[in-house]
Structure formats: structure tokens, C-alpha cells
Scaffold this motif. Structure first.
Motif, short mmCIF file in Angstrom:
data_model
loop_
_atom_site.label_atom_id
_atom_site.label_comp_id
_atom_site.label_asym_id
_atom_site.label_seq_id
_atom_site.Cartn_x
_atom_site.Cartn_y
_atom_site.Cartn_z
N TYR B 229 32.11 41.56 45.66
CA TYR B 229 33.03 40.89 44.74
C TYR B 229 32.27 39.99 43.80
CZ TYR B 229 36.57 42.44 48.02
OH TYR B 229 37.35 43.21 48.81
N SER B 230 32.78 39.96 42.57
CA SER B 230 32.25 39.01 41.60
C SER B 230 33.29 37.90 41.47
CB SER B 230 32.05 39.72 40.26
OG SER B 230 32.00 38.77 39.23
N ILE B 231 32.85 36.66 41.67
CA ILE B 231 33.80 35.54 41.65
C ILE B 231 33.36 34.50 40.62
CG2 ILE B 231 34.93 33.74 43.03
CD1 ILE B 231 34.43 35.44 45.48
N LYS B 232 34.31 34.05 39.84
CA LYS B 232 34.03 33.04 38.81
C LYS B 232 35.05 31.92 38.90
CE LYS B 232 32.40 35.74 34.85
NZ LYS B 232 32.82 36.14 33.51
N SER B 233 34.65 30.74 38.47
CA SER B 233 35.64 29.69 38.25
C SER B 233 35.03 28.72 37.23
CB SER B 233 35.98 28.96 39.55
OG SER B 233 35.06 27.92 39.78
#
Lengths: 368, 303
Positions: B229-233
Motif C-alpha cells: 500500500y502507498s499511504i499519504k497524509s
């Protein structure tokens, strides 16, 4: 052959494009000739002397006139008392003081014995001795004049003849020395870095992974330096002739042949150093310590080999310049031919073979 | 016949104190581009030097184009092209002089194999009278490649040819390699850039002297079994801390502008994770499943 040629072309381009080094290589010989010819001479000219004449008679005046007439001496001042002598020396201008005893001529004529004291500044021992020798010979000259008139029953007359260099000019000895030193300096030091440079700049890595011929490669490194050095031989000979009128009594061709041999020895030494070292700096200092110092000190260039202790004399035998200087002096000054110098020539030839053998042997066909 | 066979090669430096290669084995098929992918100090250069006969391995066997790298040193040196990692041409010779020099020592002429280097050489030809040391990084590499190709080698060794080269030149360089492949030249190329791996036919991932895996780029990606998974915030720094302390997280790496995350259980409840991150004060949270890159595979394999 094509391969050998491209190596030579490449090596020549390296040298030609490094303008600074090239200038140094061609300029140094001329500079050295000037230096040794004009400044670093071992002759003692125009020495200032002081005279304390306690007698002031005909004999002392004649002797003083002889000194004044001589080109090696210049009478600086007349002293009045013994205590002036030290002052004169301390002023630093005086190299020699001559003291005549009282009643010099009377003593000489009546008791057959008169005394002259020569006091010399021996803080430079060579100059001190030389000056005393010159002075003694002038005084002996006067004595000979006297004894000729007196007709003594027994007489040993010493007649000197200085062969080959009657005027004892130091330039006669320095030219072969400078030649030896310069050729060695340029050939050995410059070639000693050439192979190491290929290692340091990584070019060796690509070269090794190719069907290149290591022997041709090593030999080709020598060629441009040999040519350059022959140019230097020419300029050294030319300037020595023009400026100092050094005679070339022997064959010019032989001088070139022997120089070529010596250059090859120096170049092969450089190549050997280059092959066994891993950095340009180490190679430079090794060829400097290994060749420059022994050449200056042991080859007979600055100090006569005969005066060295035996171990030093033995070491001086393995310094190539020793033999080269003997050969060049022989040819230039004595006019000797190869039949008189074959032994020295053979020694240099053997050195060449030895250095080349080690170079080829030590050339690494892989990386370390 | 394979272009290169490497069997159990071991290599140490400093009398065995430093291990460079630790029983490396792989083979390169004839006519393929084989990539050796790994970080600095992985042992790539040592391996290249062993294969180009420059160094002797402590143990193991290797052959290039059917020749033993120890016994048949001379034969190998005739038929391989080698471009070391460090620029190794004569800096004070011009572009043309360098090329001519290498053509001559390989007993050929620039003319004879001009078709091979033409595509590359035309790009540096305007500078042919310039000294090699004065060329830009990309130009230098092109010249070095020309010099390595001038004798039409059977096997080409390129040690990090694109390191220190701008992205445009890198792209060009790889397209040249594809063309060389068409000429039937086998190519072993090393690179620390994972994105270049996809341009090879086969790759070996290497780290600390060990080969992690040998496969096609697709094969390596396919063998990656976990969900990624690619996760951004908006607060990436806090996001790393939060995700690493999350009990379901297996691995979490910063990867460009996002984080690449794997979880212990592939059926992780993303909704729950999203809410948890929100309660920790994160905004603009993006969670997407992605296909792994070679770099993800490398990171997964390295431990």
C-alpha cells in the motif's frame, strides 16, 4: 609496429600538452649550466688579503708586488699591528693575512732563514686551503728566483704540468657532472611517474582489458624521453662551448652514443620504479632518493671519489652517473675513444639490461 | 552457450578480513542485457574485475564467452569490452585521439566498426577535438562506451555507466544499449538505480556480496507475494511514526512522496486504519494498493 607507434604518439602528446613540465625539462639544463658556470664555481678568484709588513724592506715589497699582480688576490689593506689581524678577519672581507717578520731580508740573506706567516679564514675549509696553496706557490716562486741566483750545490727542482686542464678551470669538471645529473633527473624522475600515472588515473584498468603488448607499452614510454634528453645533451654541449669554451677533444658521435646509453639507463630505472610503486608521489620520491642524492654526493660530481671511505666508494660503483662522468670527462677533456672506455660502457650496458629486466618482470598484468 | 557463467565466486580483501563476494553464482545468456542491481559496496565492481580478468577470485569458477577467466585471460581480453565505473580514458587526449588509440590497441580501425558506434558517436562528434577531460559527464560516458565498443566485443561489461549522469543522458544511454543488443552483443551492466532494472532482460539483486535473487524484472515483481500500500497524509513525518508503531504494520518505508507499507495480515481493515490515523490528527489521508517496484522487492528481500 602500428601499435608501438600509437603508444609513442600518445606518450608524446601527453608530454607536449603538459606545457609546464616540458618547459621545466628543457629549461633546467640551461639554467644549471649558467648556475654551475658562473655562480657555483670552486675556483677562488679575487680573494681579499691583508698584509702586516713588520720589515718593509726590498724582499717583502717584491713579494707583495707579486701578490698584487696575481689575479687571484687583491691586497685589501696594510695592517699596523698583530691585533689588527683579527679585526680584519672579523670584518669578513679578508680571506688571508700575510705577516712578515722583522728584518725579513736580513734574516733571509744572512741566516738563510726568514719567516712568513699565512693566516687564512678556514670557516670555509676549501677556500681556506686553496688560498693558502696559491699564496705558498707565489712565495715559492720568489724563493726560486733567489736560489737561482745563489747557485746552490744540491737542488731538486719540481716542475708541475697540469695536463688536460692547465688552468685548472672548474668548468671542465662541472659540464660532465651537470650532464649526468640533468639527464638522470629528467629521464628517471619523469619516466618514473608515467606508468604509475596510468594506474592512478585508472587508464591502466582499460588498457589491461585489451590485447595490448606490455613490452611495447613500456618501451614506448621511454622513447619520447630519450629524444627529449638528446635535445638536452645538445643544449648543454652548445652552451658549454659558447659560454665557457669547454673543449670537446674526443668524438662528438661517441659523446652522443654514450649519452644515449646513459639516458636509456636512467629511463629504464624510472620505468622500474614506476612498475614497482603504486602512486606518483612514491615514485617521485623513490627516484629522487634512489638517484638524485647518490648522484650528487657519490658520483664524483661534487666530491672526489678517491677521498671517500671504502664503503662509500663501493656504493658509488652502482651509481650509473659515476661511470657516465668518467666517460664524458674522458671523451671531452682527454679525447679518449671507445677502446679506452669500453669497460665503463659495458657497466652501463649491464645496468640497462638489469633495469629493463626488472621492469618487464614487475609489470603487473592484473590489478593489485 | 552462455555469455557469462559465474559459479560460487568468493572474493576477500585484506587477507580475508573484508568479504567482497560471498559465493556468487549466476549466468548471462548470449545476447541479453543482464543487470546487476545493488547499492554501493555490494561487490559489483569486484565481480566485474574478476570477470574481466583484472582480479583473481579466492575461489569459484567463472567463464566469459566460454573462456576460463583465469586460464584464458588473453582470449578474454581480446573479445570483451570493458567500461570501468571511474572514467578511464586519457583526459589530455581529444575525443578522436582516444577513440583512435583504443581502436589501434584492439588491432582494428575506427572505420571498420563505425556502424556500431555511429549512433553514439554522432552525438559527441561535434566535440571530437575537445580533450576528454573537458567533456560533460554524459559525454564522457558516451565516449567511454564508444571506446569499449570499437572492436565489436562479444561481451560488454559496463560498471555503473549511468552513475553521475543526468536523467536525459541516462535514458539515451539505455536506448543505445537496446540497440547494441540487436547487434548480438551480450551486456552485463551494473547500476545502483533500481528504476533502470526494468530495462534489463534479466537482473540479479546483489547486496553485501550475496546475490538475493536472479530473475526477469517482471518475475521479481511477480514473486512479491504481499499486498503493498502507498499511504499519504499532510504530515508525513508523523505518519511514519504512527504507522511504524501501529501493531498491524509489517514494514514501512519512505518512498518518494509517499510511504510504502505492508501489513502482517493481507486482509487488514483499511477503514479501521483510516479512522485511527484521523484520530491521530492526520488529514487528506490516501491509502491505495499498488504494484511493487524492483526497489520494493529489493527492500523485501534484503533481510
Amino acid at each position: 609496429m602500428k601499435e608501438f607507434w600509437i603508444y609513442i604518439v600518445k606518450e608524446t602528446l601527453h608530454i607536449l600538452r603538459d606545457r609546464k613540465s616540458l618547459g621545466i625539462m628543457l629549461g633546467i639544463p640551461i639554467m644549471q649550466i649558467f648556475l654551475f658556470g658562473f655562480a657555483l664555481t670552486t675556483e677562488v678568484k679575487n680573494s681579499q688579503i691583508a698584509i702586516l709588513d713588520n720589515s718593509k724592506d726590498l724582499a717583502t715589497r717584491t713579494i707583495i708586488e707579486k701578490f698584487e699582480a696575481n689575479r687571484y688576490f687583491e691586497v685589501n689593506k696594510s695592517l699596523k699591528s698583530i691585533s689588527d689581524i683579527e679585526k680584519a678577519f672579523k670584518s669578513g672581507k679578508i680571506k688571508l693575512a700575510i705577516v712578515f717578520q722583522n728584518n725579513f731580508r736580513d734574516n733571509l740573506l744572512h741566516s738563510n732563514k726568514a719567516q712568513i706567516q699565512l693566516i687564512s679564514d678556514a670557516s670555509d675549509p676549501n677556500t681556506g686551503t686553496t688560498v693558502v696553496n696559491y699564496a705558498t706557490s707565489i712565495i715559492n716562486d720568489y724563493q726560486n728566483q733567489l736560489t737561482q741566483q745563489a747557485n746552490l750545490p744540491y737542488q731538486i727542482k719540481v716542475e708541475n704540468r697540469m695536463l688536460y686542464n692547465p688552468q685548472l678551470l672548474s668548468s671542465y669538471t662541472f659540464v660532465p657532472g651537470v650532464m649526468g645529473m640533468i639527464l638522470l633527473l629528467i629521464c628517471a624522475m619523469m619516466t618514473s611517474v608515467t606508468i604509475v600515472r596510468e594506474k592512478e588515473l585508472n587508464t591502466m584498468e582499460v588498457l589491461l582489458v585489451s590485447p595490448f603488448n606490455p613490452y611495447l607499452f613500456i618501451m614506448s614510454k621511454a622513447v619520447p624521453y630519450v629524444v627529449l634528453s638528446l635535445i638536452n645533451v645538445t643544449s648543454i654541449l652548445y652552451f658549454s662551448k659558447i659560454l665557457f669554451d669547454i673543449p670537446i677533444n674526443g668524438s662528438l658521435l661517441l659523446i652522443y652514443f654514450e649519452s644515449f646509453l646513459f639516458i636509456s639507463v636512467a629511463v629504464s630505472f624510472g620505468l622500474m620504479v614506476s612498475n614497482v610503486t603504486s602512486s606518483q608521489q612514491i615514485a617521485m620520491s623513490l627516484s629522487q632518493v634512489g638517484l638524485m642524492m647518490p648522484t650528487l654526493l657519490l658520483s664524483g660530481f661534487l666530491f672526489p671519489r678517491e677521498n671517500m671511505p671504502l664503503p662509500m666508494q663501493l656504493i658509488s660503483n652502482i651509481v650509473p652517473t659515476t661511470w657516465f662522468i668518467i666517460i664524458i670527462k674522458g671523451i671531452m677533456i682527454k679525447g679518449l675513444g671507445l677502446q679506452m672506455l669500453w669497460k665503463e660502457t659495458l657497466i652501463m650496458l649491464l645496468m640497462l639490461v638489469f633495469f629493463l629486466f626488472i621492469s618487464f618482470k614487475k609489470f603487473s598484468i592484473r590489478l593489485k | 552457450m552462455n555469455a557469462i557463467n559465474v559459479e560460487n565466486i568468493t572474493m576477500t580483501y585484506n587477507k580475508g578480513k573484508v568479504k567482497a563476494l560471498n559465493g556468487v553464482s549466476f549466468s548471462v545468456k548470449k545476447g541479453e542485457i543482464f543487470g546487476l542491481i545493488g547499492p554501493d559496496g555490494a561487490g559489483k565492481t569486484s565481480l566485474f574485475r574478476i570477470l574481466t580478468t583484472l582480479l583473481l577470485a579466492d575461489s569459484g569458477y567463472a567463464e566469459v564467452a566460454g573462456f576460463d577467466v583465469v586460464r584464458d585471460m588473453k582470449s578474454i581480453r581480446k573479445i570483451v569490452g570493458y567500461m570501468p565505473g571511474k572514467f578511464s580514458l586519457y583526459q589530455d587526449l581529444t575525443v578522436e585521439e582516444n577513440l583512435k588509440f583504443f581502436a589501434t590497441i584492439f588491432k582494428t580501425t575506427v572505420k571498420e566498426n563505425y556502424h556500431l558506434i555511429k549512433e553514439i558517436y554522432v552525438q559527441i562528434e561535434p566535440f571530437k577535438d575537445r580533450r576528454a577531460g573537458k567533456l560533460s559527464g554524459g559525454m564522457k560516458q558516451k565516449l567511454a562506451l564508444c571506446c569499449a565498443l570499437i572492436h565489436k566485443p562479444e561481451v560488454l561489461f559496463l560498471d555503473e555507466p549511468t552513475t553521475g549522469v543526468d536523467p536525459v543522458s541516462r535514458k539515451e544511454f539505455w536506448s543505445m544499449l537496446r540497440n547494441l543488443k540487436k547487434e548480438g552483443i551480450s551486456i552485463l551492466v551494473s547500476t545502483p538505480y533500481m528504476d533502470e532494472a526494468n530495462l534489463c532482460d534479466n537482473i540479479a539483486l546483489i547486496k553485501d556480496g550475496n546475490i538475493l535473487t536472479v530473475n526477469t524484472p517482471n518475475g521479481i515483481v511477480e514473486s512479491y507475494k504481499e499486498k503493498l500500500y502507498s499511504i499519504k497524509s499532510q504530515n508525513m513525518y508523523q505518519l511514519i511514526l504512527d504507522l511504524r508503531s501501529y501493531e498491524e504494520t509489517k514494514k514501512c518505508f519512505a518512498f518518494g512522496e509517499s510511504l510504502h507499507v505492508t501489513f502482517k495480515n493481507d486482509l487488514v481493515d483499511l477503514e479501521l486504519l483510516n479512522n485511527k490515523l484521523k484520530s491521530n490528527g492526520h488529514e487528506n489521508i490516501e491509502i491505495t494498493e499498488i504494484t511493487p517496484s524492483i526497489e520494493d522487492c529489493f527492500l523485501a528481500l534484503e533481510d
